[in-house]
Design a protein around this motif. Structure first.
Motif: not given
Length: 325
Positions: A249-253
């Motif tokens: 989720d952090l990477a996609i954000a």
């Protein structure tokens, strides 16, 4: 030891490796600096790691035969559509997928997940099954292996080994093969060799249409936890699910940030938006519910291509505590 591949899906693992995301309840030793084939070999042959990234196809083969040292976690660090994996010889007379029936096709490894998916799509979408083709296994364009074993398949599959002194690309260009199935474009193709063409020049459009129609984003790799570890530490599976999901989720954000790009691609935000338009906001989902179609399709292809002696179910493959995710 927790083993992750180098290069594949790194964007979804970096936050774990650099410590920004913790795995609650343990302090992992991340091993992420070895070639992917070495990692798979050490994991699947000797169950060397407590937790490891695994080839989905080879994991399924071992699970179906009752020899897998691992049980799966619905964490999928590598996924790919494979419409773009097919290459033809220009002017050969073969121009459609249907015309591959009865032909000779080169492939690096019959059992690799990329090949399973590409063959599954060929059968589902174009009616050409794995038994309808002669498969020639060998190194694609440079010597990688001293010995190339043939897969152990039921009767009815035609698989042979390429001559020791021949590469698959050369065999295709010289008319000894009718097509090549390769998970990455051959170097001569990327350099513009006029003798090689794609079976599906519009592969990206086809992949998007397939995704919209079927809801399937094919999975290449999954994470696995060694069976004895899963039994001794029943909390660990869900702890890993939470950590890997948070890292993803952090990477996609990060991909949505436009003022200071996180990847060295000038139109990354526009591509990010196009991807979400096709696959949805959570376009790289973990867990069972969002991936059940993809898992069942892969299990069906795997069985129909002779790689697993029985049709595997989701319940066969994954830790019980993750089945409700």
């Amino acid at each position: 030891d927790f083993c992750l591949s180098r290069g594949l899906g790194d964007v979804y693992k970096r936050q774990l490796i650099d410590g920004r995301v913790a795995v609650e309840g343990c302090d992992p030793i991340w091993l992420h600096d070895m070639p992917i084939e070495t990692m798979f070999s050490r994991a699947l042959e000797g169950a060397e790691f407590d937790v490891s990234e695994l080839s989905f196809s080879n994991f399924m083969a071992q699970t179906a035969r009752g020899t897998s040292g691992y049980v799966g976690l619905p964490i999928f660090p590598s996924r790919s559509f494979r419409h773009g994996a097919w290459f033809l010889r220009a002017g050969s007379g073969v121009s459609t997928a249907e015309e591959l029936k009865g032909k000779r096709i080169g492939v690096r490894e019959y059992s690799m997940t990329a090949a399973v998916v590409a063959r599954g799509l060929l059968e589902d979408e174009h009616g050409v099954g794995a038994r309808d083709v002669t498969w020639v296994i060998g190194d694609v364009e440079e010597r990688e292996r001293s010995h190339i074993p043939l897969p152990d398949l039921p009767p009815g599959f035609l698989v042979e080994r390429a001559p020791d002194d021949r590469f698959l690309v050369d065999m295709l260009l010289e008319g000894e093969l009718d097509a090549l199935l390769a998970y990455k474009p051959p170097k001569v193709f990327t350099k513009g060799h006029p003798g090689l063409v794609r079976l599906f020049p519009d592969y990206e459009a086809r992949e998007k249409e397939y995704a919209r129609r079927t809801g399937i984003f094919p999975v290449m790799h999954l994470m696995g936890i060694r069976r004895d570890v899963a039994e001794a530490e029943p909390w660990l599976a869900m702890s890993l699910m939470s950590a890997f999901t948070a890292a993803k989720d952090l990477a996609i954000a990060d991909l949505a940030i436009v003022q200071a790009l996180k990847v060295a691609l000038p139109w990354a935000p526009a591509e990010f938006a196009r991807t979400k338009d096709v696959l949805g906001d959570d376009y790289w989902p973990y867990g069972i519910a969002r991936n059940r179609r993809a898992i069942k399709a892969l299990a069906r292809w795997h069985h129909s291509q002779g790689l697993s002696p029985r049709l595997l179910t989701v319940e066969d493959l994954f830790v019980g505590t993750t089945l409700a995710t």
